[in-house]
Write an enzyme that holds these catalytic residues in place. Structure first.
Site, short mmCIF file in Angstrom:
data_model
loop_
_atom_site.label_atom_id
_atom_site.label_comp_id
_atom_site.label_asym_id
_atom_site.label_seq_id
_atom_site.Cartn_x
_atom_site.Cartn_y
_atom_site.Cartn_z
N CYS A 274 0.79 -1.23 0.00
CA CYS A 274 0.00 0.00 0.00
C CYS A 274 0.82 1.28 0.00
O CYS A 274 0.76 2.06 -0.94
CB CYS A 274 -0.93 0.01 1.22
SG CYS A 274 -2.25 -1.22 1.13
N ILE A 275 1.59 1.50 1.05
CA ILE A 275 2.20 2.81 1.27
C ILE A 275 3.16 3.23 0.16
O ILE A 275 3.15 4.39 -0.26
CB ILE A 275 2.90 2.86 2.65
CG1 ILE A 275 1.96 2.35 3.75
CG2 ILE A 275 3.36 4.28 2.97
CD1 ILE A 275 0.69 3.15 3.90
#
Length: 437
Positions: A274-275
């Site tokens: 995600c990040i």
């Protein structure tokens, strides 16, 4: 007669519905277990035959999900399949497939599109389709909607379409699928109502928003908020280091302020699905509107530079000992992207290993959660995890702490490392052989 949205709501609320989970990874498996645990029939669908075989044999391939829980699910009706024709049996289809970046750092929507195309021949009236994959605002409307309606089904009347972003946090004991609030956006009001009926049985709190776009943007904001703040503290780390200040001490002190400050800690870079990836979904989409998201892209540049910063500290430490990286034996501690998990997606540890190897270093790793370096799309080492002992640590010219697993013996590492490059702030007291990175 086509099933109305009230009829499918009734099936979902009474747990008569068959829930189809498409994509049985870090998001799909916990969701399957949750629906199974509360009495739903669940069908898992995945193109990976080896995953399907393991699940049907009651075995897990994700460390923090036990084989006992998979076996229990199988005994109470769960089944995995690679046969997409089974889609027609499902009342709900929840898509949990990857959305990586391509080599140009642009969204790779192939998994979402290919999965939707595979579902399309078997979709029928009275189903709800939910996309959980993180993506740019507009994906559900632009990619899923037209494909679903190609067969003549009308979304909002015959079939229902929602977007509900995943919020899994592997290895975090404080949260589970049930306790993490679920954001939902529907293509129409009826879609939203059906989506709420789908999730409210399994999740303690459902958070409806006005559209699928709003739900898609919500997920991006969550992850961009984290990426930008980590980028900020990583940049502060570099500045503090140059000034002879311990950034971890500073963050701890700032965190005592009871308002207006949230502590973020620096590290060797960003990892996970995600990040490091999600911010670029928004920057890519923003260009369609003539916008340049400078703030987001700058944080991405800072975070992507961190593995090189750590290796630079390694180089400095070896130089001070009259050694070069070339020919030096370097042990990387922790190759998963975060502590206490086996998830290696986008792990900065792997980039550190590649940088050291490219400079002629002899790389090894130790990770209690990853016994053998797995086959990955872009990276591969023919290595197995080193057992940590006083004797083994002493054979390495340098040790790089990249992921701070709780199962590491940090006192053993401190005592027996010739040179220790600490990118996680585990060692606060200054010592001649420890370099903070």
């Amino acid at each position: 007669m086509l099933e109305t949205h009230s009829a499918i709501q009734k099936r979902l609320k009474s747990k008569e519905a068959l829930i189809g989970i498409v994509g049985l990874g870090y998001v799909g498996l916990p969701l399957m277990l949750r629906y199974n645990a509360i009495g739903y029939r669940v069908l898992g669908i995945d193109i990976d035959e080896s995953k399907v075989a393991k699940l049907n044999a009651g075995k897990s391939y994700i460390e923090h999900i036990s084989s006992a829980s998979i076996a229990q699910a199988c005994n109470s009706g769960f089944e995995a399949t690679s046969d997409f024709a089974r889609v027609a049996d499902c009342d709900a289809l929840i898509l949990c497939v990857p959305t990586p970046l391509n080599k140009y750092r642009e969204p790779d929507m192939s998994f979402v599109i290919d999965t939707t195309d595979a579902l399309k021949p078997y979709l029928r009236a009275g189903q709800v389709v939910s996309l959980e994959s993180t993506t740019y605002p507009g994906t559900t409307e632009e990619e899923l909607l037209p494909r679903i309606e190609e067969s003549g089904l009308q979304v909002g009347q015959d079939i229902f379409l929602v977007y509900s972003p995943e919020r899994e946090d592997p290895g975090n004991p404080d949260f589970e699928t049930r306790t993490i609030p679920k954001v939902i956006g529907g293509h129409t009001k009826a879609c939203l109502e059906v989506g709420i009926a789908l999730y409210e049985q399994a999740i303690d709190r459902v958070v409806p928003v006005s559209s699928t776009k709003a739900a898609e943007m919500t997920k991006l904001l969550e992850n961009i908020h984290r990426a930008v703040n980590i980028g900020l503290v990583n940049e502060m780390k570099v500045v503090a280091d140059r000034m002879g200040i311990d950034i971890f001490e500073v963050v701890d002190a700032a965190a005592t302020k009871p308002f207006g400050f949230t502590p973020y800690y620096p590290g060797p870079g960003l990892g996970g699905h995600c990040i490091p990836i999600d911010p670029f979904y928004l920057t890519w989409k923003a260009r369609e509107y003539g916008l340049h998201t400078r703030f987001i892209e700058l944080s991405g540049e800072v975070n992507r530079a961190m593995p090189e910063y750590v290796v630079g500290k390694l180089v400095d430490g070896l130089n001070e000992r009259s050694k070069s990286v070339k020919g030096s034996r370097v042990l990387v501690l922790g190759i998963s992207y975060k502590k206490n998990v086996d998830d290696m997606r986008e792990s900065p540890s792997v980039e550190i290993m590649e940088l050291v190897e490219s400079m002629g270093g002899i790389v090894a790793y130790s990770d209690p959660h990853v016994e053998t370096f797995p086959k990955m799309r872009q990276h591969h080492f023919e290595l197995s995890s080193e057992k940590l002992s006083a004797e083994n640590l002493a054979t390495f010219d340098a040790v790089v702490l990249a992921t701070d697993h709780e199962r590491f013996d940090y006192e053993l590492i401190r005592q027996h490392s010739n040179l220790l490059v600490d990118s996680r702030g585990k060692y606060r007291l200054p010592e001649d052989h420890i370099i903070k990175a």
